[in-house]
Design a protein around this motif. Sequence first.
Motif, PDB file in Angstrom:
ATOM      1  N   ILE A 234      51.236  36.490  45.904  1.00  0.00           N
ATOM      2  CA  ILE A 234      51.307  35.426  46.590  1.00  0.00           C
ATOM      3  C   ILE A 234      50.210  34.390  46.848  1.00  0.00           C
ATOM      4  CG2 ILE A 234      52.230  34.989  48.978  1.00  0.00           C
ATOM      5  CD1 ILE A 234      54.204  36.567  47.415  1.00  0.00           C
ATOM      6  N   VAL A 235      49.006  35.171  47.003  1.00  0.00           N
ATOM      7  CA  VAL A 235      47.881  34.043  46.989  1.00  0.00           C
ATOM      8  C   VAL A 235      47.797  33.258  45.818  1.00  0.00           C
ATOM      9  CG1 VAL A 235      45.327  33.962  47.332  1.00  0.00           C
ATOM     10  CG2 VAL A 235      46.599  35.801  48.499  1.00  0.00           C
ATOM     11  N   ILE A 236      47.856  33.867  44.645  1.00  0.00           N
ATOM     12  CA  ILE A 236      47.815  33.125  43.392  1.00  0.00           C
ATOM     13  C   ILE A 236      48.923  32.159  43.187  1.00  0.00           C
ATOM     14  CG2 ILE A 236      48.270  33.552  40.859  1.00  0.00           C
ATOM     15  CD1 ILE A 236      45.330  34.337  41.907  1.00  0.00           C
ATOM     16  N   TYR A 237      50.023  32.394  43.885  1.00  0.00           N
ATOM     17  CA  TYR A 237      51.136  31.509  43.680  1.00  0.00           C
ATOM     18  C   TYR A 237      50.656  29.956  44.416  1.00  0.00           C
ATOM     19  CZ  TYR A 237      55.348  28.978  45.503  1.00  0.00           C
ATOM     20  OH  TYR A 237      56.303  28.005  45.641  1.00  0.00           O
ATOM     21  N   PHE A 238      50.090  30.139  45.674  1.00  0.00           N
ATOM     22  CA  PHE A 238      49.725  28.983  46.563  1.00  0.00           C
ATOM     23  C   PHE A 238      48.454  28.412  45.869  1.00  0.00           C
ATOM     24  CE2 PHE A 238      52.222  31.283  49.885  1.00  0.00           C
ATOM     25  CZ  PHE A 238      52.935  30.111  50.186  1.00  0.00           C
ATOM     26  N   LEU A 239      47.563  29.274  45.360  1.00  0.00           N
ATOM     27  CA  LEU A 239      46.341  28.648  44.764  1.00  0.00           C
ATOM     28  C   LEU A 239      46.936  28.050  43.401  1.00  0.00           C
ATOM     29  CD1 LEU A 239      43.814  31.624  45.016  1.00  0.00           C
ATOM     30  CD2 LEU A 239      43.792  29.499  46.306  1.00  0.00           C
ATOM     31  N   SER A 240      47.828  28.243  42.600  1.00  0.00           N
ATOM     32  CA  SER A 240      48.120  27.859  41.494  1.00  0.00           C
ATOM     33  C   SER A 240      48.928  26.401  41.979  1.00  0.00           C
ATOM     34  CB  SER A 240      49.084  28.713  40.771  1.00  0.00           C
ATOM     35  OG  SER A 240      48.387  29.553  40.275  1.00  0.00           O
ATOM     36  N   ARG A 241      49.586  26.454  42.912  1.00  0.00           N
ATOM     37  CA  ARG A 241      50.424  25.164  43.609  1.00  0.00           C
ATOM     38  C   ARG A 241      49.338  24.109  43.777  1.00  0.00           C
ATOM     39  NH1 ARG A 241      52.594  23.976  47.252  1.00  0.00           N
ATOM     40  NH2 ARG A 241      54.268  22.490  46.608  1.00  0.00           N
ATOM     41  N   MET A 242      48.163  24.469  44.338  1.00  0.00           N
ATOM     42  CA  MET A 242      47.200  23.509  44.740  1.00  0.00           C
ATOM     43  C   MET A 242      46.126  23.063  43.442  1.00  0.00           C
ATOM     44  SD  MET A 242      46.089  24.663  48.608  1.00  0.00           S
ATOM     45  CE  MET A 242      45.678  26.280  48.077  1.00  0.00           C
ATOM     46  N   GLY A 243      46.488  23.726  42.468  1.00  0.00           N
ATOM     47  CA  GLY A 243      45.640  23.566  41.166  1.00  0.00           C
ATOM     48  C   GLY A 243      44.141  24.180  41.176  1.00  0.00           C
ATOM     49  N   VAL A 244      44.111  25.148  42.301  1.00  0.00           N
ATOM     50  CA  VAL A 244      42.662  25.674  42.282  1.00  0.00           C
ATOM     51  C   VAL A 244      42.570  26.906  41.015  1.00  0.00           C
ATOM     52  CG1 VAL A 244      41.448  27.190  43.774  1.00  0.00           C
ATOM     53  CG2 VAL A 244      42.617  25.340  44.900  1.00  0.00           C
ATOM     54  N   VAL A 245      43.562  27.278  40.745  1.00  0.00           N
ATOM     55  CA  VAL A 245      43.755  28.574  39.933  1.00  0.00           C
ATOM     56  C   VAL A 245      44.631  28.347  38.646  1.00  0.00           C
ATOM     57  CG1 VAL A 245      44.139  30.994  39.301  1.00  0.00           C
ATOM     58  CG2 VAL A 245      42.865  30.400  41.374  1.00  0.00           C
ATOM     59  N   THR A 246      44.234  28.536  37.508  1.00  0.00           N
ATOM     60  CA  THR A 246      45.367  28.217  36.356  1.00  0.00           C
ATOM     61  C   THR A 246      45.325  29.743  35.684  1.00  0.00           C
ATOM     62  OG1 THR A 246      43.473  27.935  34.868  1.00  0.00           O
ATOM     63  CG2 THR A 246      44.301  25.942  36.323  1.00  0.00           C
ATOM     64  N   PRO A 247      46.432  29.865  34.860  1.00  0.00           N
ATOM     65  CA  PRO A 247      46.751  31.007  33.847  1.00  0.00           C
ATOM     66  C   PRO A 247      45.508  31.283  32.910  1.00  0.00           C
ATOM     67  CG  PRO A 247      48.791  29.697  33.983  1.00  0.00           C
ATOM     68  CD  PRO A 247      47.555  28.797  34.611  1.00  0.00           C
TER      69      PRO A 247
ATOM     70  N   LEU B  58      49.416  44.344  38.861  1.00  0.00           N
ATOM     71  CA  LEU B  58      49.316  43.402  39.886  1.00  0.00           C
ATOM     72  C   LEU B  58      48.594  42.007  39.305  1.00  0.00           C
ATOM     73  CD1 LEU B  58      50.271  43.630  42.781  1.00  0.00           C
ATOM     74  CD2 LEU B  58      48.078  43.964  43.328  1.00  0.00           C
ATOM     75  N   TYR B  59      47.659  42.383  38.626  1.00  0.00           N
ATOM     76  CA  TYR B  59      46.838  41.057  37.936  1.00  0.00           C
ATOM     77  C   TYR B  59      47.659  40.584  37.116  1.00  0.00           C
ATOM     78  CZ  TYR B  59      42.648  38.495  36.596  1.00  0.00           C
ATOM     79  OH  TYR B  59      41.915  37.567  36.087  1.00  0.00           O
ATOM     80  N   GLU B  60      48.348  41.270  36.252  1.00  0.00           N
ATOM     81  CA  GLU B  60      49.170  40.493  35.346  1.00  0.00           C
ATOM     82  C   GLU B  60      50.364  39.983  35.746  1.00  0.00           C
ATOM     83  OE1 GLU B  60      48.532  40.379  31.975  1.00  0.00           O
ATOM     84  OE2 GLU B  60      46.805  41.594  32.126  1.00  0.00           O
ATOM     85  N   ILE B  61      50.856  40.424  36.947  1.00  0.00           N
ATOM     86  CA  ILE B  61      52.009  39.634  37.615  1.00  0.00           C
ATOM     87  C   ILE B  61      51.309  38.284  38.168  1.00  0.00           C
ATOM     88  CG2 ILE B  61      53.655  39.704  39.583  1.00  0.00           C
ATOM     89  CD1 ILE B  61      53.938  42.781  39.157  1.00  0.00           C
TER      90      ILE B  61
ATOM     91  N   ILE C  18      52.974  34.587  37.425  1.00  0.00           N
ATOM     92  CA  ILE C  18      53.428  33.779  38.313  1.00  0.00           C
ATOM     93  C   ILE C  18      52.484  32.231  38.130  1.00  0.00           C
ATOM     94  CG2 ILE C  18      52.945  33.321  40.958  1.00  0.00           C
ATOM     95  CD1 ILE C  18      53.802  36.387  41.229  1.00  0.00           C
ATOM     96  N   SER C  19      51.232  32.402  38.012  1.00  0.00           N
ATOM     97  CA  SER C  19      50.642  31.332  37.856  1.00  0.00           C
ATOM     98  C   SER C  19      50.817  30.367  36.677  1.00  0.00           C
ATOM     99  CB  SER C  19      48.947  31.464  37.449  1.00  0.00           C
ATOM    100  OG  SER C  19      48.293  30.403  37.459  1.00  0.00           O
ATOM    101  N   LYS C  20      51.597  30.987  35.749  1.00  0.00           N
ATOM    102  CA  LYS C  20      51.999  30.382  34.637  1.00  0.00           C
ATOM    103  C   LYS C  20      53.079  29.525  34.767  1.00  0.00           C
ATOM    104  CE  LYS C  20      53.354  31.073  29.810  1.00  0.00           C
ATOM    105  NZ  LYS C  20      53.775  32.276  28.617  1.00  0.00           N
ATOM    106  N   ILE C  21      54.210  30.335  35.413  1.00  0.00           N
ATOM    107  CA  ILE C  21      55.263  29.643  35.970  1.00  0.00           C
ATOM    108  C   ILE C  21      55.172  28.388  36.938  1.00  0.00           C
ATOM    109  CG2 ILE C  21      57.393  29.924  37.307  1.00  0.00           C
ATOM    110  CD1 ILE C  21      57.607  32.886  36.130  1.00  0.00           C
ATOM    111  N   VAL C  22      54.091  28.657  37.772  1.00  0.00           N
ATOM    112  CA  VAL C  22      54.036  27.398  39.037  1.00  0.00           C
ATOM    113  C   VAL C  22      53.328  26.361  38.083  1.00  0.00           C
ATOM    114  CG1 VAL C  22      52.579  26.645  40.708  1.00  0.00           C
ATOM    115  CG2 VAL C  22      53.519  28.908  40.739  1.00  0.00           C
ATOM    116  N   ASN C  23      52.364  26.526  37.255  1.00  0.00           N
ATOM    117  CA  ASN C  23      51.726  25.516  36.337  1.00  0.00           C
ATOM    118  C   ASN C  23      52.852  24.925  35.693  1.00  0.00           C
ATOM    119  OD1 ASN C  23      48.552  25.064  36.587  1.00  0.00           O
ATOM    120  ND2 ASN C  23      49.249  27.024  37.145  1.00  0.00           N
TER     121      ASN C  23
END
Length: 271
Positions: free
Chosen positions: A199-212, A251-254, A258-263
């Motif tokens: 969930i955290v990665i989802y929001f961080l990816s939306r904000m562009g903070v984290v990438t796959p 959990l890490y792989e999921i 998720i980050s890949k889909i969001v980006n």
Amino acid sequence: MAKKNHSEMSFLDHLEVLRWVLIRSTIAILIGATVAYTYSEFIFDVIIFGPKSGDFVTYRFFCDLATKYNLDQSFCIHELPFSIQNRTMEGQFSMLIWTSITAGFIIAFPFILWELWKFVGPALYEKEKKNIKYFISLASLLFFIGVAFGYFVLVPLSINFLANLTISSVVENQIDVDSYIGLVKTTSLATGLIFELPIVIYFLSRMGVVTPKFLRDYRKYAYVIILIIAAIVTPPDVISQGIVTIPLIILYEISIFISKIVNKNRDAKTA
């Protein structure tokens, strides 16, 4: 007075909204704490002090597993070599209150998520707003699974390891109740929050903070940390370490997926 649009709200308006989110969340936690206080005898005798008994379900599971596959027998125990004591006048009262509050937070967690979603909701797309029930359900499920994993796996493994660790036969393990309960609460609650990683990665990816790419590049370091933790809290056999390691790796792989889909969705909308 008409309700302000999210884009028209000032910084102070946002702070006022956040203040009420925190107030309602606190009230929900206090209500949950009251319920926990009512059932405090069950919470302490059965849940909190359950992992101290050699008959705890996790110890029996690992003992049966070790017996079946001829592995380390350290979990085939009848009694753990330590006692629990209270050394302060207000110690038990303090533990009762803070344990009730912790239980109240766990009980109220779905409502807290709902409040946080309402706070960040105006900044999301319409399609994302419509998926609120799925978000609340998934995030709550991950949290409760994490708490259960922490309580039934990490807590008994940690207690068994620390209780049997001795530096000298002269030293007796007479554990303070605050230390014991702190281990149970902190481990269970922290694991529940760690399971919110997707969930955290989802929001961080939306904000562009984290990438796959970032998550893939640091995957090996994440794996090493997970393996070190598993090696510390489990007996020296592959099966026990795998029970702790595999869920965290999944959990890490999921989170990477998720980050890949969001980006990918963000890039498509930008194009």
